[in-house]
Design a protein around this motif. Sequence first.
Motif, PDB file in Angstrom:
ATOM      1  N   ASP A 137      -2.353  55.861 108.346  1.00  0.00           N
ATOM      2  CA  ASP A 137      -2.944  56.139 109.706  1.00  0.00           C
ATOM      3  C   ASP A 137      -2.587  56.643 110.795  1.00  0.00           C
ATOM      4  OD1 ASP A 137      -4.988  54.277 108.695  1.00  0.00           O
ATOM      5  OD2 ASP A 137      -4.540  52.748 108.109  1.00  0.00           O
ATOM      6  N   ASN A 138      -0.523  56.047 110.890  1.00  0.00           N
ATOM      7  CA  ASN A 138       0.515  56.630 111.914  1.00  0.00           C
ATOM      8  C   ASN A 138       0.400  58.282 112.617  1.00  0.00           C
ATOM      9  OD1 ASN A 138       0.726  53.784 112.012  1.00  0.00           O
ATOM     10  ND2 ASN A 138       2.262  54.143 110.029  1.00  0.00           N
ATOM     11  N   VAL A 139      -0.499  59.354 111.473  1.00  0.00           N
ATOM     12  CA  VAL A 139      -0.294  60.158 111.717  1.00  0.00           C
ATOM     13  C   VAL A 139      -2.032  60.866 111.485  1.00  0.00           C
ATOM     14  CG1 VAL A 139       0.091  61.106 109.120  1.00  0.00           C
ATOM     15  CG2 VAL A 139       1.166  62.737 111.445  1.00  0.00           C
ATOM     16  N   ARG A 140      -2.194  61.967 112.722  1.00  0.00           N
ATOM     17  CA  ARG A 140      -3.508  62.867 112.721  1.00  0.00           C
ATOM     18  C   ARG A 140      -2.923  63.968 112.544  1.00  0.00           C
ATOM     19  NH1 ARG A 140      -7.459  61.374 117.038  1.00  0.00           N
ATOM     20  NH2 ARG A 140      -8.315  62.611 116.815  1.00  0.00           N
ATOM     21  N   ILE A 141      -3.529  64.516 111.000  1.00  0.00           N
ATOM     22  CA  ILE A 141      -3.032  66.169 111.269  1.00  0.00           C
ATOM     23  C   ILE A 141      -4.372  67.232 111.447  1.00  0.00           C
ATOM     24  CG2 ILE A 141      -2.293  67.868 109.074  1.00  0.00           C
ATOM     25  CD1 ILE A 141      -1.762  65.144 107.544  1.00  0.00           C
ATOM     26  N   PHE A 142      -3.925  68.701 112.389  1.00  0.00           N
ATOM     27  CA  PHE A 142      -4.732  68.869 112.594  1.00  0.00           C
ATOM     28  C   PHE A 142      -4.402  70.777 112.218  1.00  0.00           C
ATOM     29  CE2 PHE A 142      -4.991  66.069 115.472  1.00  0.00           C
ATOM     30  CZ  PHE A 142      -5.487  65.387 115.709  1.00  0.00           C
ATOM     31  N   ASN A 143      -5.906  71.705 111.759  1.00  0.00           N
ATOM     32  CA  ASN A 143      -5.310  72.872 111.101  1.00  0.00           C
ATOM     33  C   ASN A 143      -5.007  73.925 112.502  1.00  0.00           C
ATOM     34  OD1 ASN A 143      -5.131  72.756 108.597  1.00  0.00           O
ATOM     35  ND2 ASN A 143      -7.390  72.990 108.768  1.00  0.00           N
ATOM     36  N   TYR A 144      -4.432  74.611 113.115  1.00  0.00           N
ATOM     37  CA  TYR A 144      -4.154  75.746 114.009  1.00  0.00           C
ATOM     38  C   TYR A 144      -4.015  77.095 113.456  1.00  0.00           C
ATOM     39  CZ  TYR A 144       1.068  76.397 113.952  1.00  0.00           C
ATOM     40  OH  TYR A 144       2.803  76.325 113.764  1.00  0.00           O
ATOM     41  N   SER A 145      -3.688  78.456 114.547  1.00  0.00           N
ATOM     42  CA  SER A 145      -3.447  79.491 113.350  1.00  0.00           C
ATOM     43  C   SER A 145      -3.003  80.037 111.777  1.00  0.00           C
ATOM     44  CB  SER A 145      -3.793  80.479 114.476  1.00  0.00           C
ATOM     45  OG  SER A 145      -2.752  80.634 114.931  1.00  0.00           O
ATOM     46  N   LEU A 146      -1.201  79.162 112.725  1.00  0.00           N
ATOM     47  CA  LEU A 146      -0.254  79.485 111.895  1.00  0.00           C
ATOM     48  C   LEU A 146       0.303  78.606 110.860  1.00  0.00           C
ATOM     49  CD1 LEU A 146       2.027  80.943 114.073  1.00  0.00           C
ATOM     50  CD2 LEU A 146       0.427  82.131 112.449  1.00  0.00           C
ATOM     51  N   GLY A 147      -0.468  76.974 110.706  1.00  0.00           N
ATOM     52  CA  GLY A 147      -0.050  75.922 109.690  1.00  0.00           C
ATOM     53  C   GLY A 147      -1.037  74.650 110.229  1.00  0.00           C
ATOM     54  N   GLN A 148      -0.307  73.886 110.165  1.00  0.00           N
ATOM     55  CA  GLN A 148      -0.356  72.121 110.287  1.00  0.00           C
ATOM     56  C   GLN A 148       0.139  71.807 112.165  1.00  0.00           C
ATOM     57  OE1 GLN A 148      -0.983  70.234 106.762  1.00  0.00           O
ATOM     58  NE2 GLN A 148      -3.466  71.096 106.614  1.00  0.00           N
TER      59      GLN A 148
END
Length: 167
Positions: free
Chosen positions: A39-50
């Motif tokens: 719950d302490n982190v949100r993760i998003f994809n981007y073109s080279l990783g996360q």
Amino acid sequence: MKTLRKKILFASIILLAILYIPDHQYKSIDIQEVFSENDNVRIFNYSLGQVFIGDYNTIKKMVQTADETDIFIVDYRKIDDPDMQVISSYKIKNIDIINEILEIMLYYEKTDPTNWNRTLSSMRNEWEMHNYSYFFHYDEDRTRDVDLNNADENKYRSEILRKVLRN
């Protein structure tokens, strides 16, 4: 007299370059969030990783086992001068990648609103200025990470700075 003409010509060319060279065009991105059990982190994809956005302690632990292309952002939006700090921002030089990360940050704010209030253009300018400062070894401890706090919005909102930086 010749040197004055040369100076005027040089200044005119620089002014024309600043005003008339087209701005960089950014591709529209589709922001994809990755499910996280933490719950302490949100993760998003981007073109080279996360991209990982979270509190200081969580991000500090995650950085130690990170992939080279992972981006870490500490969320300080609930302090007096709301801030988002991109860790080791100097490593990211591609303006399209910078823009992608900034758009993710704006999405993060939109989906979890606080008093953090920055514009995309001013954040691009600030990040680029930090990168140039770090490259020239100016105050490296401070310019290694970019702090995108509210107080700096007006300082980096300049349209002339945006044109000079080609943002």
